[in-house]
Design an enzyme around this catalytic site. Structure first.
Site, PDB file in Angstrom:
ATOM      1  N   LYS A 156      24.013  26.581  31.117  1.00  0.00           N
ATOM      2  CA  LYS A 156      23.270  27.656  30.417  1.00  0.00           C
ATOM      3  C   LYS A 156      22.996  27.226  28.980  1.00  0.00           C
ATOM      4  O   LYS A 156      21.919  27.466  28.445  1.00  0.00           O
ATOM      5  CB  LYS A 156      24.107  28.946  30.371  1.00  0.00           C
ATOM      6  CG  LYS A 156      24.299  29.598  31.711  1.00  0.00           C
ATOM      7  CD  LYS A 156      24.796  31.031  31.543  1.00  0.00           C
ATOM      8  CE  LYS A 156      26.203  31.121  31.005  1.00  0.00           C
ATOM      9  NZ  LYS A 156      27.229  30.746  31.955  1.00  0.00           N
ATOM     10  N   THR A 162      18.204  30.256  48.940  1.00  0.00           N
ATOM     11  CA  THR A 162      17.936  31.162  47.806  1.00  0.00           C
ATOM     12  C   THR A 162      18.845  32.400  47.812  1.00  0.00           C
ATOM     13  O   THR A 162      18.853  33.154  46.857  1.00  0.00           O
ATOM     14  CB  THR A 162      16.469  31.665  47.821  1.00  0.00           C
ATOM     15  OG1 THR A 162      16.283  32.443  49.000  1.00  0.00           O
ATOM     16  CG2 THR A 162      15.488  30.520  47.788  1.00  0.00           C
ATOM     17  N   THR A 194      21.061  33.229  44.840  1.00  0.00           N
ATOM     18  CA  THR A 194      20.254  33.674  43.696  1.00  0.00           C
ATOM     19  C   THR A 194      19.847  35.136  43.878  1.00  0.00           C
ATOM     20  O   THR A 194      19.919  35.937  42.941  1.00  0.00           O
ATOM     21  CB  THR A 194      19.009  32.771  43.550  1.00  0.00           C
ATOM     22  OG1 THR A 194      19.463  31.469  43.234  1.00  0.00           O
ATOM     23  CG2 THR A 194      18.071  33.251  42.468  1.00  0.00           C
ATOM     24  N   GLY A 206      43.935  14.658  18.996  1.00  0.00           N
ATOM     25  CA  GLY A 206      44.795  15.285  19.991  1.00  0.00           C
ATOM     26  C   GLY A 206      46.003  15.920  19.346  1.00  0.00           C
ATOM     27  O   GLY A 206      46.219  15.797  18.134  1.00  0.00           O
ATOM     28  N   CYS A 208      41.138  11.359  13.735  1.00  0.00           N
ATOM     29  CA  CYS A 208      42.175  12.374  13.494  1.00  0.00           C
ATOM     30  C   CYS A 208      43.533  11.886  14.001  1.00  0.00           C
ATOM     31  O   CYS A 208      44.132  11.035  13.351  1.00  0.00           O
ATOM     32  CB  CYS A 208      41.755  13.705  14.098  1.00  0.00           C
ATOM     33  SG  CYS A 208      42.506  15.083  13.223  1.00  0.00           S
ATOM     34  N   GLY A 229      44.052   9.801  16.206  1.00  0.00           N
ATOM     35  CA  GLY A 229      43.858   8.356  16.357  1.00  0.00           C
ATOM     36  C   GLY A 229      44.073   7.635  15.032  1.00  0.00           C
ATOM     37  O   GLY A 229      44.659   6.550  14.976  1.00  0.00           O
ATOM     38  N   HIS A 251      36.575  14.784  11.985  1.00  0.00           N
ATOM     39  CA  HIS A 251      35.912  14.632  13.282  1.00  0.00           C
ATOM     40  C   HIS A 251      34.417  14.335  13.108  1.00  0.00           C
ATOM     41  O   HIS A 251      33.598  15.248  13.169  1.00  0.00           O
ATOM     42  CB  HIS A 251      36.103  15.907  14.118  1.00  0.00           C
ATOM     43  CG  HIS A 251      37.496  16.074  14.582  1.00  0.00           C
ATOM     44  ND1 HIS A 251      37.982  15.486  15.721  1.00  0.00           N
ATOM     45  CD2 HIS A 251      38.530  16.753  14.040  1.00  0.00           C
ATOM     46  CE1 HIS A 251      39.258  15.794  15.870  1.00  0.00           C
ATOM     47  NE2 HIS A 251      39.622  16.560  14.867  1.00  0.00           N
ATOM     48  N   GLU A 299      32.465  13.080  15.099  1.00  0.00           N
ATOM     49  CA  GLU A 299      31.690  13.255  16.346  1.00  0.00           C
ATOM     50  C   GLU A 299      30.872  14.543  16.346  1.00  0.00           C
ATOM     51  O   GLU A 299      29.918  14.666  17.111  1.00  0.00           O
ATOM     52  CB  GLU A 299      32.618  13.207  17.568  1.00  0.00           C
ATOM     53  CG  GLU A 299      33.573  14.369  17.753  1.00  0.00           C
ATOM     54  CD  GLU A 299      34.930  14.156  17.085  1.00  0.00           C
ATOM     55  OE1 GLU A 299      34.982  13.395  16.095  1.00  0.00           O
ATOM     56  OE2 GLU A 299      35.922  14.752  17.524  1.00  0.00           O
TER      57      GLU A 299
HETATM   58  N1  GLN Z   1      47.925  16.680  15.867  1.00  0.00           N
HETATM   59  C1  GLN Z   1      47.372  16.164  14.676  1.00  0.00           C
HETATM   60  C2  GLN Z   1      47.418  17.189  13.557  1.00  0.00           C
HETATM   61  O1  GLN Z   1      47.595  18.357  13.773  1.00  0.00           O
HETATM   62  C3  GLN Z   1      45.953  15.689  14.880  1.00  0.00           C
HETATM   63  C4  GLN Z   1      44.986  16.772  15.255  1.00  0.00           C
HETATM   64  C5  GLN Z   1      43.669  16.237  15.776  1.00  0.00           C
HETATM   65  O2  GLN Z   1      43.580  15.098  16.195  1.00  0.00           O
HETATM   66  N2  GLN Z   1      42.643  17.070  15.800  1.00  0.00           N
HETATM   67  O3  GLN Z   1      47.265  16.843  12.407  1.00  0.00           O
END
Ligand code: GLN
Length: 530
Positions: A17, A187, A190, A349, A376, A378, A501, A503
């Site tokens: 959507k 159909t 739908t 993460g 982050c 990483g 971030h 991205e």
């Molecule tokens: N866990 C880490 C923090 O809280 C990194 C967070 C993240 O990668 N968005 O700082």
């Protein structure tokens, strides 16, 4: 005068959507209209920030710090605009607003009910962008028929009743399944879905049919007849090789003209097809770069949606194609698998699981001089890796994973008066950073002032900067002169970690400079130039 387009979905979820809405938005934008989009999610969470990526996919962060649905990333990339808190709503947030108001005695003794109190709050949010755009596209999450979605669809009904007919348009997106045994497109789902909508009082103006096979004239006639929608307003949405082809697919079916006709508006400028052409050029490449993404949710591409998009958009600008491999950081054969890739990215993460594997992948990238990009968490893992293995700080860690570590190289900083924490203890949304000259970061951004989105609690501990600089690990950008934002290794072809971030800031034809630099380094590596 703002016009409103409501997008609902039927039959099943995940019909795209957001992509369909954004594609229509793109066409209207190309006709000169100022378009914006709002998402309504019917779940009770205040925002998706606390949800497991397996449940929800990526958490997209708006510039003003809202943790939101990944559809907002799609809106930003298609329309090249910025989302804010007003662009994202959940049932939880709406109910909380109403309940808080009730506690403050706002309702003067009346019984607070879904209709009118919740629906009034929803309708108030429908017009949040009133007068700030020509067309506001409002996507109602979930599937028509869901219990929790009812107040939203009811609000659309009321909104239609209360506004001029040509100010509001309703589009329903459904699935036309192909039954292989009968070799037939069906159909009926739908029809049921549109019936459900009509029961609630909404008769869609347009039906967009997601399908794996072409919908012929007779099928369109059938949908038109049973669903009470004019035949030319039955639109086919075939699976596309790239989501960015969809605006052109819709254009060829006159979706833009049909929408403008219903809304009684004239194009504001001459339509220019150059966007379509540029999009087509983006997918003509054959040379392949293999990117390893070492994360925690390897089975769910949606968990890294914006990273995937950013890699692809950067690759297209460099006239190559990427193959992105998502590796589980706990995979025992991780290093073996990394050997087949041209570059390594460790994404953001939370939580301890998988950290050891990420650190191992970074050691490999650093020692073998493989282009590395840490985002982050990483980036924080790269700080841990270098502290342990280059600076000999044995057991160095983030206090997120080891509260009592002797060397807390990543920790929650207290006394950072310059930071205005929002959303609990998280640093959320846009923060400025100043980049030092003569750094990899500067050579990529080509400016010393940047603004990037954050979503984290922990920071690289400034107390360790001097020790790490001595072993060749440098901080190349700071927020307010104190918080490390970008780290890099000089004696390496491409090793960069960012606390933010990036991205979320990639767009078609405007790839993010770090992603572009990263892929470019991988191309050079493949050609043995580094
Ligand atoms: N866990 C880490 C923090 O809280 C990194 C967070 C993240 O990668 N968005 O700082």
């Amino acid at each position: 005068m703002t016009k409103y387009i409501f997008i609902t979905g039927g039959v099943v979820s995940s019909l795209g959507k957001g992509i369909s809405g954004a594609s229509i938005g793109k066409l209207l934008q190309l006709h000169g209209f100022k378009v914006n989009m709002i998402k309504f999610d019917p779940y009770i969470n205040i925002d998706p920030g606390t949800m497991n990526p397996y449940q929800h996919g990526e958490i997209f962060v708006t510039i003003d710090g809202a943790e939101s649905d990944l559809d907002l990333g799609t809106y930003e990339r298609f329309l090249d605009i910025y989302m804010n808190k007003v662009n994202t709503n959940t049932a939880g947030d709406i109910y909380q607003t109403v309940i808080n108001r009730e506690r403050m005695g706002f309702y003067n003794g009346s019984t607070v009910q879904v209709i009118p109190h919740i629906t009034d709050e929803i309708k108030k949010r429908f017009v949040a962008l009133k007068d700030n755009c020509d067309i506001s596209i409002i996507e109602i999450g979930g599937t028509v028929g869901d219990i929790e979605g009812l107040p939203f669809v009811e609000s659309v009904r009321q909104f239609q009743l209360e506004n001029k007919k040509d100010d509001v348009l309703s589009i329903h997106i459904t699935l036309i399944p192909y039954i292989a045994g009968a070799q037939e497109l069906k159909t009926k789902p739908t029809q049921h879905s549109v019936n459900k909508l009509r029961e609630i009082g909404i008769s869609p103006d347009m039906i967009i049919c997601r399908t794996e096979h072409h919908i012929d004239n007779s099928l369109k006639e059938k949908i038109s007849l049973f669903c009470n929608v004019k035949k030319n307003y039955v639109i086919e949405a075939l699976d596309a090789p790239s989501i960015y082809y969809i605006p052109e697919f819709f254009y060829r079916q006159n979706v833009d003209l049909l929408v403008m006709n219903k809304l009684n508006i004239e194009p504001k400028k001459k339509f220019n097809k150059i966007w379509f052409k540029k999009i087509k050029l983006m997918s003509k490449f054959h040379k392949i770069i293999k990117v390893a993404v070492v994360g925690k949710y390897a089975n769910l591409k949606d968990a890294y949606k914006s990273i995937d998009e950013s890699l692809n958009l950067a690759a297209a600008e460099l006239k190559i194609k990427v193959e992105v491999y998502y590796f589980e950081s706990e995979d025992k054969n991780l290093i073996e698998k990394l050997k087949y890739c041209d570059c390594i990215l460790v994404p953001g993460g939370f939580g301890y699981r998988g950290i050891a594997g990420k650190v191992k992948a970074i050691t490999y990238a650093r020692e073998k001089k493989i282009p590395f990009f840490g985002i982050c968490l990483g980036m924080q893992c790269s700080v841990i890796e270098v502290s342990r293995n280059l600076a000999n700080l044995e057991g160095a860690n983030s206090t997120e994973f080891d509260k009592n570590t002797k060397y807390p190289v990543v920790k929650i900083l207290d006394g950072q008066k310059s930071i205005k924490y929002k959303g609990g203890t998280m640093r959320l949304g846009n923060y400025r950073a100043e980049i030092k000259k003569n750094t990899l970061a500067y050579s990529l951004y080509k400016t010393n002032k940047i603004n990037e989105r954050h979503r984290h609690r922990y920071e690289m501990n400034p107390e360790f900067i001097d020790i790490l600089e001595k072993v060749g690990f440098h901080v190349s950008a700071y927020h307010n002169g104190v918080l490390p934002e970008i780290v890099e290794i000089k004696n390496h072809p491409f090793f960069i970690g960012v606390q933010f971030h990036p991205e979320f800031n990639s767009r078609p034809m405007k790839a993010h400079p770090i992603f572009k630099g990263f892929i470019n380094a991988a191309i050079k590596k493949q050609n043995n130039l580094i």
